[in-house]
Design an enzyme around this catalytic site. Sequence first.
Site, PDB file in Angstrom:
ATOM      1  N   GLY A 341      40.111  40.481  40.737  1.00 15.16           N
ATOM      2  CA  GLY A 341      40.891  39.986  41.862  1.00 15.16           C
ATOM      3  C   GLY A 341      39.996  39.456  42.971  1.00 15.16           C
ATOM      4  N   SER A 342      40.482  39.540  44.214  1.00 16.96           N
ATOM      5  CA  SER A 342      39.826  38.866  45.345  1.00 16.96           C
ATOM      6  C   SER A 342      38.447  39.414  45.675  1.00 16.96           C
ATOM      7  CB  SER A 342      40.716  38.953  46.587  1.00 16.96           C
ATOM      8  OG  SER A 342      41.926  38.248  46.370  1.00 16.96           O
TER       9      SER A 342
END
Length: 641
Positions: A341-342
């Site tokens: 993810g981020s």
Amino acid sequence: MTRRQPPPPPRRTPPPRRMPPPPRAAGRPVRPPVRTPARPPARPVRRRRTRALKLGRLDGRLRFGFAAVCTLLLVIGGRLVQLQGLDQANLARAAAAQRVESVTLHALRGSILDRDGTPLAYTSDAQDITADPTQVPATQRLRYAQELAPLLDVSIIDVLTGLAQHNHYALLATALSPSAAQKVEDLRLPGIYTQATTQRQYPGATTAANVIGTVHSDGRGAAGIESEFDSLLAGHDGTMTYTVDNVGNVNPNSRTTTDPARNGATVKLTLDQNLQYVAQQYLDSAVPRSGARDAEMAILDVHTGQVLALASSGTFDAADPNTIDPNTPIDPPVMSAFEPGSVQKAITFAAALQQGLITPQTPITVPDSIRMGGVTVSDAWPHATQKFTATGVLAESSNVGTLKIAQQLGPQTWYRYEKLFGVGTKTGIELPGESSGYLPPLKDWSASTFANLPFGQGESMTVLQLASIYQAIANHGVRIPPRIVQSITKSDGSVTTTKQPAGVRVVSPTTSKTLRTMLESVVLPGGTGVKAAIPGYRVAGKTGTAQQPDPNHGGRYSSWMNWDTFAGMVPADDPQFVVAIMVDNPAHGLEGGDVAAPLFNEIASYEVQHAHVAPTGSLSRHVPLQVCAGMDRRYLPANVC
């Protein structure tokens, strides 16, 4: 008056027979015969008749016997040739072997230590409890079982089963401590014996069990360091050889030959046992608190890449293999990959800074969504088109803003930096079963692939690889492949220190310093990771929330199952260690800033005290998150503009 018999008449001697003259040869003159004077007749001589010697006839029995004797002689002769000629050396060795006894001298398995020399695994003396069931009367078996079961920590049924065997040996219990075995001996039960053996001890039980591993019942390494370094830890057994007589008694005049055992090597790890223990405790408490499946973490020394802690929640007891869950990897931090993810956006920003495409204050116009490769990508929160700074895009974790920066890089450049940071490649750590994670090869990309990768979807990594990415950012742009073995000491005292792998220059020192400043904004007000902040210390890091594929819906990304992540470093302006955390599927839609960031705060706060890391005393640099107009400055927080 006796009448006289007349005398017998005289015998007449027949006249001598004349031999016929020899035949005349044709053509030869005939000589007149020579006349010899006549001799008076000789007295006849009486001769014995000579008997002819008749040879015996060989019948069938005599021939058969003769053949049998010849065959027997051939067999005996051949056997003598074999014994005295061909098999002489083998027979001599066999004869010597009957007079020689050899005893195995078992080597002790080496110890596993933490970085400070604290034992994590070692071998101690122990005793097996055995029985000769033939010496135990059937009427006494129940009494034996009732007295032995509590001392052996087994059931009465198990003891009765062993005593009911129809042989001279039954194993009732294994690897008892010397004190426990002494209690059995004190019972003085006929037919019950102790047998010396060894036992593998794990003082920390579950602490670092995922790293240390365990051993099989025969002492061979089964997982973790125990398996990876089994040949060194096991050592080499020795032998003691001596001569015995025909009844097995030792010959006192014989020569005893000893080949001493070589004990196993000692493996010293880079782990800090205290830090490992505390980290596991925080992970174990965070899982039920968040309703997650499990959690993992890794802590690396920034300057050396050494692993200080590598933990997962709910691990097993190394001393009891029965506590191992067969459906769970032994060491998830190196064996289980997830989509980051981020938290992975740091690579995109590092590449853009290194290529000179952005600065911390570069303005970027960010709409609510963007269409790319046939896919619509939106931010995690709805908003009107805003003008962020590059720092604001990172701090507020805008997917749309990150993709706009990635488009400036282009697929080839972005992919090159991913490989430089080690994504999709094993770190080479000295642990079995390491996963390489996954980065789709550039040639296999579809039109939509590049729409997901820059914000951490569509690729996977382990929590150790995630920590390694942030170690490079913290270490002035040089990535050092992580290692967990510090040194190996053999039984002869020789020490081999693990060489630090060569570093890989990923970005320049200037780029890494600038990126750390931008990552500080993530934990400052306005960022997504404020719960990771540690009072008095400058912290730099990044949150991540990645959707998980839903197997019940054809592998499409789920709207409620997530991997929550956080990776960061302390202190931000002079990093000493890096912590990476992953929480698997927390309940209630919690995100990385809600679950992983607070967990980072707990673990990192302990480590700065434990490692005596003092605050630098400097202040974080304020970088605006948005490009604010004059009107906006009136109602937006000062840290935003």
